[in-house]
Design a protein around this motif. Structure first.
Motif, PDB file in Angstrom:
ATOM      1  N   ALA A 141      39.987  23.800  25.639  1.00  0.00           N
ATOM      2  CA  ALA A 141      40.308  22.799  26.838  1.00  0.00           C
ATOM      3  C   ALA A 141      38.881  22.180  26.867  1.00  0.00           C
ATOM      4  N   ILE A 142      37.661  22.845  26.667  1.00  0.00           N
ATOM      5  CA  ILE A 142      36.546  22.140  26.906  1.00  0.00           C
ATOM      6  C   ILE A 142      36.336  21.185  25.819  1.00  0.00           C
ATOM      7  N   CYS A 143      36.717  21.418  24.562  1.00  0.00           N
ATOM      8  CA  CYS A 143      36.830  20.582  23.665  1.00  0.00           C
ATOM      9  C   CYS A 143      37.541  19.146  23.862  1.00  0.00           C
ATOM     10  N   ALA A 144      38.817  19.244  24.229  1.00  0.00           N
ATOM     11  CA  ALA A 144      39.667  18.530  24.653  1.00  0.00           C
ATOM     12  C   ALA A 144      39.191  17.446  25.692  1.00  0.00           C
TER      13      ALA A 144
ATOM     14  N   PHE B 261      31.706  14.838  19.433  1.00  0.00           N
ATOM     15  CA  PHE B 261      32.444  15.498  18.328  1.00  0.00           C
ATOM     16  C   PHE B 261      31.974  16.266  17.460  1.00  0.00           C
ATOM     17  N   THR B 262      30.797  16.367  17.145  1.00  0.00           N
ATOM     18  CA  THR B 262      30.068  17.233  16.480  1.00  0.00           C
ATOM     19  C   THR B 262      29.945  18.767  17.145  1.00  0.00           C
ATOM     20  N   ILE B 263      29.633  18.585  18.447  1.00  0.00           N
ATOM     21  CA  ILE B 263      29.633  19.945  19.443  1.00  0.00           C
ATOM     22  C   ILE B 263      30.980  20.382  19.294  1.00  0.00           C
ATOM     23  N   ASN B 264      31.976  19.647  19.468  1.00  0.00           N
ATOM     24  CA  ASN B 264      33.465  20.016  19.570  1.00  0.00           C
ATOM     25  C   ASN B 264      33.662  20.862  18.352  1.00  0.00           C
ATOM     26  N   GLY B 265      33.179  20.557  17.037  1.00  0.00           N
ATOM     27  CA  GLY B 265      33.483  21.334  16.109  1.00  0.00           C
ATOM     28  C   GLY B 265      32.822  22.651  16.030  1.00  0.00           C
ATOM     29  N   GLY B 266      31.667  22.768  16.691  1.00  0.00           N
ATOM     30  CA  GLY B 266      31.150  24.019  16.695  1.00  0.00           C
ATOM     31  C   GLY B 266      31.918  24.673  17.769  1.00  0.00           C
ATOM     32  N   LEU B 267      32.144  24.059  18.748  1.00  0.00           N
ATOM     33  CA  LEU B 267      33.120  24.959  19.937  1.00  0.00           C
ATOM     34  C   LEU B 267      34.621  25.541  19.372  1.00  0.00           C
ATOM     35  N   ALA B 268      34.950  24.659  18.549  1.00  0.00           N
ATOM     36  CA  ALA B 268      36.156  24.911  17.861  1.00  0.00           C
ATOM     37  C   ALA B 268      36.099  26.150  17.041  1.00  0.00           C
ATOM     38  N   ALA B 269      34.865  26.017  16.122  1.00  0.00           N
ATOM     39  CA  ALA B 269      34.760  27.359  15.274  1.00  0.00           C
ATOM     40  C   ALA B 269      34.474  28.601  16.032  1.00  0.00           C
ATOM     41  N   ILE B 270      33.857  28.462  17.102  1.00  0.00           N
ATOM     42  CA  ILE B 270      33.894  29.817  17.824  1.00  0.00           C
ATOM     43  C   ILE B 270      35.205  30.318  18.357  1.00  0.00           C
ATOM     44  N   ALA B 271      35.985  29.535  18.836  1.00  0.00           N
ATOM     45  CA  ALA B 271      37.237  29.530  19.330  1.00  0.00           C
ATOM     46  C   ALA B 271      38.182  30.323  18.318  1.00  0.00           C
ATOM     47  N   GLY B 272      37.912  29.688  17.091  1.00  0.00           N
ATOM     48  CA  GLY B 272      38.668  30.243  15.682  1.00  0.00           C
ATOM     49  C   GLY B 272      38.190  31.909  15.548  1.00  0.00           C
ATOM     50  N   VAL B 273      36.940  32.143  15.629  1.00  0.00           N
ATOM     51  CA  VAL B 273      36.391  33.460  15.136  1.00  0.00           C
ATOM     52  C   VAL B 273      36.892  34.437  16.373  1.00  0.00           C
ATOM     53  N   CYS B 274      36.800  33.921  17.548  1.00  0.00           N
ATOM     54  CA  CYS B 274      37.365  34.682  18.843  1.00  0.00           C
ATOM     55  C   CYS B 274      38.695  35.128  18.576  1.00  0.00           C
ATOM     56  N   TYR B 275      39.744  33.982  18.213  1.00  0.00           N
ATOM     57  CA  TYR B 275      41.240  34.213  18.039  1.00  0.00           C
ATOM     58  C   TYR B 275      41.399  35.265  17.052  1.00  0.00           C
TER      59      TYR B 275
ATOM     60  N   LEU C 157      30.480  22.538  12.742  1.00  0.00           N
ATOM     61  CA  LEU C 157      29.672  21.300  13.026  1.00  0.00           C
ATOM     62  C   LEU C 157      29.834  20.214  12.011  1.00  0.00           C
ATOM     63  N   MET C 158      29.800  20.530  10.804  1.00  0.00           N
ATOM     64  CA  MET C 158      29.995  19.789   9.888  1.00  0.00           C
ATOM     65  C   MET C 158      31.402  18.935   9.776  1.00  0.00           C
ATOM     66  N   MET C 159      32.463  19.859  10.004  1.00  0.00           N
ATOM     67  CA  MET C 159      33.917  19.049  10.183  1.00  0.00           C
ATOM     68  C   MET C 159      33.723  18.081  11.653  1.00  0.00           C
TER      69      MET C 159
ATOM     70  N   SER D   3      41.744  17.381  16.512  1.00  0.00           N
ATOM     71  CA  SER D   3      41.734  18.403  15.398  1.00  0.00           C
ATOM     72  C   SER D   3      40.919  19.773  15.482  1.00  0.00           C
ATOM     73  N   PHE D   4      40.743  20.201  16.955  1.00  0.00           N
ATOM     74  CA  PHE D   4      40.049  21.321  17.066  1.00  0.00           C
ATOM     75  C   PHE D   4      40.724  22.611  16.722  1.00  0.00           C
ATOM     76  N   PRO D   5      42.038  22.707  16.638  1.00  0.00           N
ATOM     77  CA  PRO D   5      42.641  23.889  16.289  1.00  0.00           C
ATOM     78  C   PRO D   5      42.598  24.206  14.594  1.00  0.00           C
ATOM     79  N   LEU D   6      42.632  22.932  13.762  1.00  0.00           N
ATOM     80  CA  LEU D   6      42.477  23.152  12.424  1.00  0.00           C
ATOM     81  C   LEU D   6      41.039  23.386  12.153  1.00  0.00           C
ATOM     82  N   ILE D   7      39.939  22.683  12.801  1.00  0.00           N
ATOM     83  CA  ILE D   7      38.500  23.113  12.555  1.00  0.00           C
ATOM     84  C   ILE D   7      38.427  24.418  12.763  1.00  0.00           C
ATOM     85  N   ALA D   8      38.977  25.161  14.096  1.00  0.00           N
ATOM     86  CA  ALA D   8      39.142  26.473  14.304  1.00  0.00           C
ATOM     87  C   ALA D   8      39.627  27.509  13.286  1.00  0.00           C
ATOM     88  N   ALA D   9      40.653  26.867  12.732  1.00  0.00           N
ATOM     89  CA  ALA D   9      41.129  27.788  11.458  1.00  0.00           C
ATOM     90  C   ALA D   9      40.569  27.687  10.338  1.00  0.00           C
TER      91      ALA D   9
END
Length: 345
Positions: free
Chosen positions: A58-61, A231-245, A110-112, A73-79
């Motif tokens: 939600a923070i990403c969105a 959008f770069t920060i969103n990628g980093g946040l999504a990555a954290i969510a991916g590991v948490c999940y 962050l790269m994505m 794109s955040f769910p696939l960046i997370a994955a």
């Protein structure tokens, strides 16, 4: 009630978060009255656990909406970030502090995110189209190039996921529930985002760019840099969510990530974030996420089937979007009337 209190109450009652809060209270009371289980310690802990990853999403969105537009794109960046971090552990045999695993995931995230940010900022393309495109690209890399499937996580990651802040047991049923430490990560990210957006010049720039990019640029904000950064920060946040999940479930399940974006976006819009940008609060994000978490997790307590839960979520998405659009037109109409009274065309 004093005049000051009445003014405060009137101001609060005009905010979308207030109505979301009322809906949460009413829904909670209905579920409690019918099941007697909503306010049980198990259900409360399960709700908080279920909110962990959606809150980060939600923070990403939210950041996407208030600065530029939708980010899907955040769910696939997370994955993909979660998968690459997991492979790093497997390939290197790493068994040290979990923070390194998060850092690896954040690096790829962050790269994505930077890819999204570069295209959107450089060429001024609509964020929805860009992130839809990169979602397909990231999905193709994950499922096509890497052929990712169901993977049991390394023991070091599983051990971290099994650490809990609170463990409760229902005296009647004997069922136990635990709140993982990943919940603290979600809360920490919320607090950091709140402080940056409300107490820094960079945060003011995010709102300014989302409200009116031309005016923001005249005021001295770098529009392209702000959008790229968000959008770069969103990628980093999504990555954290991916590991948490992944650590919460003890498995990496690539197919479980897709499709979350629409529910999260619905939660953010319900919380008062406008589709047009520049307006919204993190408190509204939390309340919207909590409401949809209750719908998806607790309606089963009163015997509501899964397909009716999906129906309710769909109705909430439509109603929330309609409210957001109506608010925008009301503001425009009010400003138009005000200009006429002042004799301005």
């Amino acid at each position: 009630m004093s005049v000051f209190s009445r003014k405060n109450m009137k101001k609060i009652s005009t905010r979308p978060e207030f109505y979301v809060f009322l809906i949460i209270i009413m829904l909670s009371m209905i579920i409690q009255a019918k099941s007697g289980l909503f306010f049980s310690n198990n259900n409360i802990v399960d709700l908080l656990r279920s909110m962990t990853v959606p809150l980060i999403y939600a923070i990403c969105a939210y950041l996407g909406f208030i600065s530029t537009g939708p980010d899907v794109s955040f769910p696939l960046i997370a994955a993909l970030s979660g998968y690459l971090a997991t492979e790093f552990v497997f390939q290197t045999g790493y068994s040290g502090p979990i923070v390194v695993v998060f850092l690896v995931a954040i690096f790829f995230g962050l790269m994505m995110g930077a890819i999204n940010g570069f295209i959107i900022a450089k060429y001024n393309f609509p964020s929805l189209i860009v992130t839809l495109g990169t979602t397909s690209i990231f999905s193709g890399i994950l499922l096509g190039v890497f052929e990712a499937g169901r993977i049991k996580l390394p023991s070091s990651m599983i051990e971290f996921g099994q650490q809990s802040l609170i463990t409760v047991t229902n005296a009647k049923t004997g069922l136990g529930s635990s709140l993982p430490v990943t919940f603290l990560i979600a809360v920490g990210l919320y607090l950091i985002t709140y402080l940056i957006l409300n107490y820094t010049m960079a945060g003011r720039g995010v709102f300014a760019v989302g409200g009116d990019a031309t005016s923001a640029e005249r005021a001295g904000f770098n529009v392209k840099r702000t959008r790229f950064g968000v959008f770069t920060i969103n990628g980093g946040l999504a990555a954290i969510a991916g590991v948490c999940y992944s650590v919460e479930s003890s498995y990496f399940l690539p197919t479980e990530f897709a499709g979350e974006e629409m529910i999260v976006i619905a939660a953010v819009i319900l919380g008062g974030t406008r589709l047009m940008g520049g307006v919204g609060t993190l408190t509204g994000c939390v309340l919207g996420t909590l409401l949809l978490t209750i719908v998806t997790n607790s309606l089963i307590l009163i015997g509501v089937p899964i397909y009716w839960q999906k129906f309710i979520i769909g109705a909430i998405i439509i109603i929330g979007t309609a409210i957001s659009v109506i608010q925008v037109y009301n503001v425009k109409g009010f400003n138009r009337i005000k200009r006429k009274k002042m004799g301005v065309a």
